[in-house]
Design a protein around this motif. Structure first.
Motif, PDB file in Angstrom:
ATOM      1  N   VAL A 181      30.445 -55.165 -61.636  1.00  0.00           N
ATOM      2  CA  VAL A 181      31.125 -53.946 -61.205  1.00  0.00           C
ATOM      3  C   VAL A 181      32.287 -54.376 -60.321  1.00  0.00           C
ATOM      4  CG1 VAL A 181      30.926 -51.784 -59.917  1.00  0.00           C
ATOM      5  CG2 VAL A 181      28.975 -52.636 -61.250  1.00  0.00           C
ATOM      6  N   GLU A 182      33.461 -53.868 -60.645  1.00  0.00           N
ATOM      7  CA  GLU A 182      34.682 -54.210 -59.912  1.00  0.00           C
ATOM      8  C   GLU A 182      35.164 -52.966 -59.170  1.00  0.00           C
ATOM      9  OE1 GLU A 182      38.025 -56.284 -62.093  1.00  0.00           O
ATOM     10  OE2 GLU A 182      38.855 -54.261 -61.813  1.00  0.00           O
ATOM     11  N   VAL A 183      35.482 -53.136 -57.899  1.00  0.00           N
ATOM     12  CA  VAL A 183      36.039 -52.052 -57.089  1.00  0.00           C
ATOM     13  C   VAL A 183      37.383 -52.530 -56.569  1.00  0.00           C
ATOM     14  CG1 VAL A 183      35.767 -50.654 -55.005  1.00  0.00           C
ATOM     15  CG2 VAL A 183      33.771 -51.167 -56.438  1.00  0.00           C
ATOM     16  N   THR A 184      38.415 -51.740 -56.806  1.00  0.00           N
ATOM     17  CA  THR A 184      39.750 -52.058 -56.316  1.00  0.00           C
ATOM     18  C   THR A 184      40.078 -51.119 -55.160  1.00  0.00           C
ATOM     19  OG1 THR A 184      40.440 -52.791 -58.512  1.00  0.00           O
ATOM     20  CG2 THR A 184      42.182 -52.267 -56.943  1.00  0.00           C
ATOM     21  N   LEU A 185      40.390 -51.722 -54.026  1.00  0.00           N
ATOM     22  CA  LEU A 185      40.772 -50.960 -52.837  1.00  0.00           C
ATOM     23  C   LEU A 185      42.276 -51.070 -52.659  1.00  0.00           C
ATOM     24  CD1 LEU A 185      38.044 -52.190 -50.310  1.00  0.00           C
ATOM     25  CD2 LEU A 185      38.046 -50.065 -51.625  1.00  0.00           C
ATOM     26  N   PRO A 186      43.007 -49.958 -52.856  1.00  0.00           N
ATOM     27  CA  PRO A 186      44.454 -50.002 -52.628  1.00  0.00           C
ATOM     28  C   PRO A 186      44.758 -50.322 -51.163  1.00  0.00           C
ATOM     29  CG  PRO A 186      43.774 -47.850 -53.492  1.00  0.00           C
ATOM     30  CD  PRO A 186      42.539 -48.653 -53.258  1.00  0.00           C
ATOM     31  N   THR A 187      45.949 -50.725 -50.898  1.00  0.00           N
ATOM     32  CA  THR A 187      46.365 -51.109 -49.556  1.00  0.00           C
ATOM     33  C   THR A 187      45.961 -50.072 -48.523  1.00  0.00           C
ATOM     34  OG1 THR A 187      48.241 -52.260 -50.532  1.00  0.00           O
ATOM     35  CG2 THR A 187      48.350 -51.830 -48.170  1.00  0.00           C
ATOM     36  N   LYS A 188      46.119 -48.812 -48.842  1.00  0.00           N
ATOM     37  CA  LYS A 188      45.804 -47.726 -47.905  1.00  0.00           C
ATOM     38  C   LYS A 188      44.349 -47.764 -47.442  1.00  0.00           C
ATOM     39  CE  LYS A 188      46.236 -42.702 -47.503  1.00  0.00           C
ATOM     40  NZ  LYS A 188      46.731 -41.491 -48.181  1.00  0.00           N
ATOM     41  N   TRP A 189      43.438 -48.215 -48.302  1.00  0.00           N
ATOM     42  CA  TRP A 189      42.009 -48.221 -47.980  1.00  0.00           C
ATOM     43  C   TRP A 189      41.458 -49.630 -47.771  1.00  0.00           C
ATOM     44  CZ3 TRP A 189      42.117 -43.374 -47.196  1.00  0.00           C
ATOM     45  CH2 TRP A 189      42.686 -42.487 -48.094  1.00  0.00           C
ATOM     46  N   ALA A 190      42.291 -50.661 -47.864  1.00  0.00           N
ATOM     47  CA  ALA A 190      41.815 -52.047 -47.857  1.00  0.00           C
ATOM     48  C   ALA A 190      41.242 -52.503 -46.515  1.00  0.00           C
ATOM     49  CB  ALA A 190      42.933 -52.993 -48.284  1.00  0.00           C
ATOM     50  N   GLY A 191      41.577 -51.864 -45.430  1.00  0.00           N
ATOM     51  CA  GLY A 191      41.087 -52.293 -44.131  1.00  0.00           C
ATOM     52  C   GLY A 191      39.675 -51.831 -43.822  1.00  0.00           C
ATOM     53  N   TRP A 241      29.139 -59.145 -53.143  1.00  0.00           N
ATOM     54  CA  TRP A 241      30.491 -58.903 -53.663  1.00  0.00           C
ATOM     55  C   TRP A 241      31.345 -60.131 -53.387  1.00  0.00           C
ATOM     56  CZ3 TRP A 241      31.427 -54.028 -55.793  1.00  0.00           C
ATOM     57  CH2 TRP A 241      30.493 -53.026 -55.480  1.00  0.00           C
ATOM     58  N   VAL A 242      32.169 -60.523 -54.336  1.00  0.00           N
ATOM     59  CA  VAL A 242      33.174 -61.547 -54.121  1.00  0.00           C
ATOM     60  C   VAL A 242      34.481 -60.795 -53.849  1.00  0.00           C
ATOM     61  CG1 VAL A 242      33.751 -61.829 -56.582  1.00  0.00           C
ATOM     62  CG2 VAL A 242      34.185 -63.685 -54.988  1.00  0.00           C
ATOM     63  N   ASP A 280      43.533 -40.681 -53.451  1.00  0.00           N
ATOM     64  CA  ASP A 280      44.881 -40.919 -53.943  1.00  0.00           C
ATOM     65  C   ASP A 280      45.652 -41.665 -52.865  1.00  0.00           C
ATOM     66  OD1 ASP A 280      47.230 -40.860 -55.405  1.00  0.00           O
ATOM     67  OD2 ASP A 280      47.761 -38.843 -54.733  1.00  0.00           O
ATOM     68  N   PRO A 281      46.036 -42.899 -53.083  1.00  0.00           N
ATOM     69  CA  PRO A 281      45.808 -43.697 -54.275  1.00  0.00           C
ATOM     70  C   PRO A 281      44.316 -43.967 -54.456  1.00  0.00           C
ATOM     71  CG  PRO A 281      46.693 -45.076 -52.545  1.00  0.00           C
ATOM     72  CD  PRO A 281      46.710 -43.666 -52.019  1.00  0.00           C
ATOM     73  N   ALA A 282      43.916 -44.122 -55.687  1.00  0.00           N
ATOM     74  CA  ALA A 282      42.500 -44.168 -56.029  1.00  0.00           C
ATOM     75  C   ALA A 282      41.826 -45.485 -55.678  1.00  0.00           C
ATOM     76  CB  ALA A 282      42.312 -43.906 -57.515  1.00  0.00           C
ATOM     77  N   ILE A 283      40.655 -45.346 -55.062  1.00  0.00           N
ATOM     78  CA  ILE A 283      39.696 -46.439 -55.038  1.00  0.00           C
ATOM     79  C   ILE A 283      39.127 -46.429 -56.442  1.00  0.00           C
ATOM     80  CG2 ILE A 283      37.463 -47.217 -54.158  1.00  0.00           C
ATOM     81  CD1 ILE A 283      38.218 -45.832 -51.489  1.00  0.00           C
ATOM     82  N   GLN A 284      39.269 -47.523 -57.163  1.00  0.00           N
ATOM     83  CA  GLN A 284      38.892 -47.561 -58.573  1.00  0.00           C
ATOM     84  C   GLN A 284      37.634 -48.396 -58.781  1.00  0.00           C
ATOM     85  OE1 GLN A 284      42.275 -49.225 -60.560  1.00  0.00           O
ATOM     86  NE2 GLN A 284      43.533 -47.416 -60.233  1.00  0.00           N
ATOM     87  N   LEU A 285      36.754 -47.892 -59.619  1.00  0.00           N
ATOM     88  CA  LEU A 285      35.561 -48.624 -60.013  1.00  0.00           C
ATOM     89  C   LEU A 285      35.614 -48.826 -61.514  1.00  0.00           C
ATOM     90  CD1 LEU A 285      31.939 -48.302 -58.949  1.00  0.00           C
ATOM     91  CD2 LEU A 285      32.455 -47.987 -61.360  1.00  0.00           C
ATOM     92  N   ARG A 286      35.342 -50.069 -61.942  1.00  0.00           N
ATOM     93  CA  ARG A 286      35.225 -50.383 -63.366  1.00  0.00           C
ATOM     94  C   ARG A 286      33.920 -51.139 -63.536  1.00  0.00           C
ATOM     95  NH1 ARG A 286      39.289 -53.082 -66.488  1.00  0.00           N
ATOM     96  NH2 ARG A 286      38.908 -54.870 -65.167  1.00  0.00           N
TER      97      ARG A 286
END
Length: 161
Positions: A131-141, A110-111, A80-86
């Motif tokens: 497969v798409e993974v979204t890294l929120p700002t908190k986890w982006a580094g 990965w692109v 939280d905030p979620a690392i999201q996978l679609r």
């Protein structure tokens, strides 16, 4: 040795993109919202995505797995905030750009796309389902999430297009 090199390349790519980000961008909440758009893959990709869903780890980056809303076999979240996978998303437009930033982690390509607000979206390349993974700002580094997810992706989604 190859693993360490891939992770270092990935960290360098993300760090470079982070440094180049325009800090004045407006926040994008796509990486922090627990509600996500559920992909609608074709039958073949759906089978791969269901297999991936069963293999996803209970933790990514030490963050516990949880369902996103609406609950689906094609989505998952951690933290939280979620690392999201679609899984089963359409082929991203960025793949048409030969200069797009990319990285390979544990045999999975990965692109990398920087989104507004410091959010990163990473999408697999050269796999029979995207497969798409979204890294929120908190986890982006940190790209440890890709390390945690590469094995299940490699195991369940064959190479090819």
């Amino acid at each position: 040795m190859l693993y360490r090199r891939a992770v270092l390349i990935a960290v360098s790519a993300v760090a470079l993109l982070s440094a180049a980000a325009d800090c004045s961008m407006t926040a994008d909440t796509s990486g922090t919202d627990e509600t996500v758009a559920v992909p609608v893959p074709d039958a073949r990709a759906a089978g791969y995505c269901r297999a991936l869903h069963r293999e996803l780890p209970p933790k990514v980056e030490g963050l516990s797995r949880h369902d996103l809303k609406p609950e689906s076999e094609f989505t998952a979240g951690w933290g939280d905030p979620a690392i999201q996978l679609r899984c089963g998303v359409p082929r991203p437009e960025i793949l048409k750009d030969p200069a797009a930033a990319g990285v390979t982690v544990d045999g999975v390509g990965w692109v990398i796309e920087q989104r507004p607000g410091g959010v990163f979206r990473l999408t697999t390349t050269l796999r029979k389902a995207y497969v798409e993974v979204t890294l929120p700002t908190k986890w982006a580094g940190d790209v440890g999430a890709l390390t945690d997810l590469a094995g299940p992706v490699r195991k369940t989604i064959p190479e090819g297009v």
